[in-house]
Scaffold this active site. Sequence first.
Site, mmCIF file in Angstrom:
data_model
loop_
_atom_site.group_PDB
_atom_site.id
_atom_site.type_symbol
_atom_site.label_atom_id
_atom_site.label_comp_id
_atom_site.label_asym_id
_atom_site.label_seq_id
_atom_site.Cartn_x
_atom_site.Cartn_y
_atom_site.Cartn_z
ATOM 1 N N PHE A 72 10.575 17.558 35.397
ATOM 2 C CA PHE A 72 10.205 16.308 34.743
ATOM 3 C C PHE A 72 9.395 15.487 35.721
ATOM 4 C CE2 PHE A 72 10.567 11.896 33.450
ATOM 5 C CZ PHE A 72 10.226 11.982 32.105
ATOM 6 N N ASP A 76 7.587 15.875 44.188
ATOM 7 C CA ASP A 76 7.873 14.675 43.410
ATOM 8 C C ASP A 76 9.257 14.205 43.852
ATOM 9 O OD1 ASP A 76 8.724 12.838 41.548
ATOM 10 O OD2 ASP A 76 7.956 13.924 39.805
ATOM 11 N N LYS A 132 10.952 4.523 41.521
ATOM 12 C CA LYS A 132 12.348 4.118 41.315
ATOM 13 C C LYS A 132 12.873 3.185 42.403
ATOM 14 C CE LYS A 132 13.655 8.025 38.402
ATOM 15 N NZ LYS A 132 13.235 7.461 37.114
HETATM 16 C C1 LIG Z 1 11.327 13.475 39.245
HETATM 17 C C2 LIG Z 1 10.722 12.387 38.396
HETATM 18 N N1 LIG Z 1 9.404 12.212 38.405
HETATM 19 C C3 LIG Z 1 8.826 11.270 37.650
HETATM 20 C C4 LIG Z 1 9.580 10.437 36.854
HETATM 21 C C5 LIG Z 1 8.909 9.452 35.977
HETATM 22 O O1 LIG Z 1 8.407 8.427 36.633
HETATM 23 P P1 LIG Z 1 7.611 7.329 35.828
HETATM 24 O O2 LIG Z 1 8.475 6.932 34.694
HETATM 25 O O3 LIG Z 1 7.433 6.264 36.839
HETATM 26 O O4 LIG Z 1 6.335 7.932 35.361
HETATM 27 C C6 LIG Z 1 10.955 10.565 36.827
HETATM 28 C C7 LIG Z 1 11.763 9.684 35.972
HETATM 29 O O5 LIG Z 1 12.909 9.883 35.708
HETATM 30 C C8 LIG Z 1 11.531 11.569 37.613
HETATM 31 O O6 LIG Z 1 12.862 11.760 37.594
#
Ligand SMILES: Cc1ncc(COP(=O)(O)O)c(C=O)c1O
Length: 267
Positions: free
Chosen positions: A5, A90, A119
């Site tokens: 994700f 990520d 976050k």
């Molecule tokens: C690993 C990871 N990357 C990206 C995101 C999404 O980030 P954004 O909502 O800032 O695009 C999340 C959100 O839960 C995440 O867990």
Amino acid sequence: MEHSFHGRTMATLSATGQEKIRHGYSPVLEGFDFVPFNDVPALKAAVNERTCAVLLEPIQGEGGVRCPDEGYLQSVRRICDETGTLLIFDEIQTGMGRTGTMFAHEQFGVRPDIMTLAKALGNGLPIGAMLAVEPVAAAFGPGAHASTFGGTPLVTAAAIEVLKVMAEEDIVSRCAEMGSYFRDQLMWLKGCHGVVKEVRGRGLMIGMELNVDGMPFVTACMEQGFLINCIQETVLRFVPPLTITREDIDALIDCLDRLFGNMQEAA
Ligand SMILES: Cc1ncc(COP(=O)(O)O)c(C=O)c1O
């Protein structure tokens, strides 16, 4: 990676390996291939000199709190180096102390070329960041990747303050300590209740896989004042505030103990 994700903007959605998340947004961007996480031969077969980058979460969050197998991330790094491919971690969910080190990749001894953060970086204020090693960062000049609300003084001041407080209060070590306590308690629950299949994760990012649907437990916990969530249908995920106390953990464990016990009695 499959079950990854990466977000809901068009490019990150295209990089997300879950059909249910992409549903309704087609056509997504082309050029992304997916391989199973923890599968070195599959990655080796998919990456070549024409590959731009390999993108992954060092520990998959939404995918079910899936940790990398021993040596997996080293193999990914090696495949990238051999083919001149960039490695992107990520760390939006795993970063900022969550897993017991400032960034999860530190625990695995593998450095990415690019890392994304968000976050906890602003402790609630909206900020995201992409960090890159020098040769990669040089691809961007001033203004090349600007946006109206990107990097504003308010949120950057907040992020700097968050970093200061994290250092002053040694939040990262606290996370490792509380995470280890939390995991022990969840393992104790696993010993008591057959419904618990597996407990996994690092620091304060923990998944508890059940043999049954997890959603009823999320609802029941909420009624008792605990916010947890369920991912991939059967995994209860615990990503509590980094300031969580032993008392908070004990209270949640009591609650889960009661709920699992009630379920066994009813069966
Ligand atoms: C690993 C990871 N990357 C990206 C995101 C999404 O980030 P954004 O909502 O800032 O695009 C999340 C959100 O839960 C995440 O867990």
